[in-house]
Motif scaffolding. Structure first.
Motif, mmCIF file in Angstrom:
data_model
loop_
_atom_site.group_PDB
_atom_site.id
_atom_site.type_symbol
_atom_site.label_atom_id
_atom_site.label_comp_id
_atom_site.label_asym_id
_atom_site.label_seq_id
_atom_site.Cartn_x
_atom_site.Cartn_y
_atom_site.Cartn_z
ATOM 1 N N ARG A 206 -2.748 4.795 -10.919
ATOM 2 C CA ARG A 206 -4.139 4.370 -10.733
ATOM 3 C C ARG A 206 -4.138 2.992 -10.076
ATOM 4 N NH1 ARG A 206 -8.775 5.703 -15.076
ATOM 5 N NH2 ARG A 206 -10.603 5.062 -13.882
ATOM 6 N N VAL A 207 -4.790 2.894 -8.919
ATOM 7 C CA VAL A 207 -4.807 1.640 -8.175
ATOM 8 C C VAL A 207 -6.172 0.948 -8.216
ATOM 9 C CG1 VAL A 207 -2.960 2.370 -6.626
ATOM 10 C CG2 VAL A 207 -5.334 2.817 -5.990
ATOM 11 N N HIS A 208 -7.148 1.631 -8.794
ATOM 12 C CA HIS A 208 -8.530 1.137 -8.785
ATOM 13 C C HIS A 208 -9.282 1.950 -9.828
ATOM 14 C CE1 HIS A 208 -12.672 0.737 -7.161
ATOM 15 N NE2 HIS A 208 -12.262 -0.399 -6.649
ATOM 16 N N ARG A 209 -10.391 1.418 -10.297
ATOM 17 C CA ARG A 209 -11.177 2.176 -11.272
ATOM 18 C C ARG A 209 -11.603 3.531 -10.721
ATOM 19 N NH1 ARG A 209 -16.524 2.169 -12.433
ATOM 20 N NH2 ARG A 209 -16.946 0.366 -11.124
ATOM 21 N N ASP A 222 -1.338 -3.445 1.819
ATOM 22 C CA ASP A 222 -1.492 -4.889 1.999
ATOM 23 C C ASP A 222 -1.978 -5.496 0.683
ATOM 24 O OD1 ASP A 222 -4.248 -4.486 1.831
ATOM 25 O OD2 ASP A 222 -4.560 -4.573 3.998
ATOM 26 N N ASP A 223 -2.505 -6.699 0.736
ATOM 27 C CA ASP A 223 -2.847 -7.407 -0.502
ATOM 28 C C ASP A 223 -3.917 -6.711 -1.329
ATOM 29 O OD1 ASP A 223 -1.009 -9.357 0.003
ATOM 30 O OD2 ASP A 223 -2.430 -10.741 0.928
ATOM 31 N N SER A 224 -4.886 -6.066 -0.683
ATOM 32 C CA SER A 224 -6.032 -5.535 -1.428
ATOM 33 C C SER A 224 -6.330 -4.065 -1.149
ATOM 34 C CB SER A 224 -7.289 -6.355 -1.109
ATOM 35 O OG SER A 224 -7.575 -6.307 0.283
ATOM 36 N N SER A 225 -5.490 -3.386 -0.378
ATOM 37 C CA SER A 225 -5.753 -1.977 -0.059
ATOM 38 C C SER A 225 -4.464 -1.273 0.357
ATOM 39 C CB SER A 225 -6.796 -1.863 1.054
ATOM 40 O OG SER A 225 -6.327 -2.468 2.243
ATOM 41 N N LEU A 226 -4.545 0.044 0.415
ATOM 42 C CA LEU A 226 -3.437 0.849 0.918
ATOM 43 C C LEU A 226 -4.012 1.946 1.809
ATOM 44 C CD1 LEU A 226 -3.376 3.782 -0.792
ATOM 45 C CD2 LEU A 226 -2.611 2.262 -2.604
ATOM 46 N N ASP A 230 -5.574 8.596 7.100
ATOM 47 C CA ASP A 230 -6.523 7.673 7.730
ATOM 48 C C ASP A 230 -7.457 7.031 6.706
ATOM 49 O OD1 ASP A 230 -5.564 8.227 10.305
ATOM 50 O OD2 ASP A 230 -6.821 10.021 10.450
ATOM 51 N N LYS A 231 -7.175 7.234 5.432
ATOM 52 C CA LYS A 231 -8.053 6.755 4.368
ATOM 53 C C LYS A 231 -7.604 5.379 3.874
ATOM 54 C CE LYS A 231 -11.047 6.870 0.892
ATOM 55 N NZ LYS A 231 -12.494 6.755 1.096
ATOM 56 N N LEU A 232 -8.518 4.417 3.897
ATOM 57 C CA LEU A 232 -8.266 3.093 3.334
ATOM 58 C C LEU A 232 -8.746 3.081 1.889
ATOM 59 C CD1 LEU A 232 -7.318 0.172 4.070
ATOM 60 C CD2 LEU A 232 -9.733 -0.360 4.476
ATOM 61 N N ILE A 233 -7.840 2.814 0.962
ATOM 62 C CA ILE A 233 -8.144 2.867 -0.471
ATOM 63 C C ILE A 233 -7.978 1.472 -1.065
ATOM 64 C CG2 ILE A 233 -7.396 3.795 -2.705
ATOM 65 C CD1 ILE A 233 -6.548 6.332 -1.218
ATOM 66 N N PRO A 234 -8.987 0.968 -1.788
ATOM 67 C CA PRO A 234 -8.872 -0.385 -2.363
ATOM 68 C C PRO A 234 -7.886 -0.434 -3.521
ATOM 69 C CG PRO A 234 -10.885 0.676 -3.130
ATOM 70 C CD PRO A 234 -10.285 1.604 -2.104
ATOM 71 N N ILE A 235 -7.271 -1.606 -3.692
ATOM 72 C CA ILE A 235 -6.404 -1.866 -4.835
ATOM 73 C C ILE A 235 -7.032 -3.003 -5.630
ATOM 74 C CG2 ILE A 235 -4.101 -2.540 -5.618
ATOM 75 C CD1 ILE A 235 -3.051 -1.684 -2.855
ATOM 76 N N ARG A 237 -7.218 -6.009 -8.455
ATOM 77 C CA ARG A 237 -6.252 -7.015 -8.898
ATOM 78 C C ARG A 237 -5.523 -6.577 -10.166
ATOM 79 N NH1 ARG A 237 -10.648 -10.345 -7.712
ATOM 80 N NH2 ARG A 237 -11.098 -10.565 -9.935
ATOM 81 N N GLY A 238 -6.273 -5.989 -11.092
ATOM 82 C CA GLY A 238 -5.674 -5.600 -12.362
ATOM 83 C C GLY A 238 -4.687 -4.456 -12.243
ATOM 84 N N ASN A 239 -4.849 -3.589 -11.238
ATOM 85 C CA ASN A 239 -3.969 -2.430 -11.083
ATOM 86 C C ASN A 239 -2.793 -2.677 -10.135
ATOM 87 O OD1 ASN A 239 -6.926 -0.970 -11.573
ATOM 88 N ND2 ASN A 239 -5.222 0.081 -12.561
ATOM 89 N N ARG A 240 -2.853 -3.742 -9.353
ATOM 90 C CA ARG A 240 -1.796 -3.988 -8.367
ATOM 91 C C ARG A 240 -0.406 -4.163 -9.006
ATOM 92 N NH1 ARG A 240 -1.182 -5.173 -3.091
ATOM 93 N NH2 ARG A 240 0.636 -6.439 -2.539
ATOM 94 N N PRO A 241 -0.268 -4.924 -10.122
ATOM 95 C CA PRO A 241 1.080 -5.086 -10.700
ATOM 96 C C PRO A 241 1.743 -3.760 -11.057
ATOM 97 C CG PRO A 241 -0.423 -6.714 -11.609
ATOM 98 C CD PRO A 241 -1.259 -5.758 -10.820
ATOM 99 N N GLU A 242 0.993 -2.820 -11.616
ATOM 100 C CA GLU A 242 1.564 -1.524 -11.987
ATOM 101 C C GLU A 242 1.991 -0.756 -10.744
ATOM 102 O OE1 GLU A 242 2.959 1.665 -14.221
ATOM 103 O OE2 GLU A 242 2.492 -0.404 -14.786
ATOM 104 N N LEU A 243 1.185 -0.811 -9.682
ATOM 105 C CA LEU A 243 1.560 -0.147 -8.435
ATOM 106 C C LEU A 243 2.863 -0.720 -7.898
ATOM 107 C CD1 LEU A 243 1.072 1.613 -5.901
ATOM 108 C CD2 LEU A 243 -0.331 -0.262 -4.995
#
Length: 251
Positions: A206-209, A222-226, A230-235, A237-243
């Motif tokens: 899970r990268v986002h709610r 990148d810092d805030s998305s993946l 062709d889909k840009l998905i937000p990441i 802050r709270g889920n980034r460490p687990e990813l």
């Protein structure tokens, strides 16, 4: 009593021991100082709740907290500038809500926003624990064998067999979720939390709610998305460490 928590009487207070469930990030929206203080004390006793902030109005909350980080809102109905109910209706993908109010008349409004529970003030530890049990009953699914490589989803009147490897990402749509594959998208009545509990496979994270992704399908990060396809998905802050922990990262 069997449940998600045990209450142990200790000295002059209580220790709330939670198990089985991951931490939920919550905020309190309450413009009455006494009620806010009481609710903060109650939340502090529940290990599974992480309080991100206590705010007197929704505008203040939005300015100070990333709402995508919030799993649960303790929501007073009568708020300045905008009512609590109207605030929730204004969000495209609102967190789960426990309504707190001193008036029974707002029960219909709580039903309209599909609140987990409706608590009349004064709020007690017991009433919050009961509301959290309702939260769990709404989302809890029995985990399946971690060696399973597929999941059956009900689409209209059919059961569709989806191989894990074919699922690129899963997206929350209110009370529904959408499975994305190369061939088709499948919309299923469920919650992302329920799906997360059922898919016991390391490739899913899970990268986002609102998003679970299948790591092998990620193209770049990148810092805030993946990006997947062709889909840009937000990441969040709270889920980034687990990813980052789950990636096979060459340092």
């Amino acid at each position: 009593m069997v449940g998600f928590r045990r209450l142990l009487e200790f000295g002059f207070g209580y220790i709330c021991v939670s198990s089985l469930y991951s931490t939920m990030k919550c905020i309190i929206l309450e413009d009455d100082d006494l009620a806010a203080k009481s609710l903060k004390q109650i939340v502090s006793k529940i290990n599974r709740l992480e309080l991100l902030g206590c705010f007197t109005n929704p505008v203040e909350a939005q300015n100070q907290v990333d709402m995508d980080e919030v799993d649960l809102i303790f929501l007073d109905v009568e708020m300045p500038e905008i009512t609590g109910l109207d605030f929730i209706k204004s969000l495209s993908n609102p967190p789960r809500v426990i309504v707190t109010t001193s008036k029974k008349d707002f029960a219909i409004g709580a039903f309209e926003i599909e609140a987990i529970d409706f608590i009349l003030k004064p709020i007690t530890l017991a009433s919050v624990l009961k509301a959290l049990e309702k939260y769990d009953k709404a989302d809890l699914a029995h985990p399946i064998d971690s060696n399973t490589q597929n999941i059956f989803v009900k689409v209209d009147s059919k059961l569709v067999n989806l191989a894990y490897d074919d699922i690129k990402w899963i997206e929350a749509l209110g009370d529904y979720v959408r499975f994305h594959t190369d061939k088709k998208r499948y919309v299923v009545k469920s919650t992302l939390t329920s799906i997360e509990q059922r898919i016991q496979k390391n490739d899913f994270v899970r990268v986002h709610r609102s998003f679970i992704v299948n790591i092998p399908h990620i193209r770049d990060i990148d810092d805030s998305s993946l990006v997947i396809g062709d889909k840009l998905i937000p990441i969040s802050r709270g889920n980034r460490p687990e990813l980052m922990k789950r990636l096979n990262l060459l340092k």
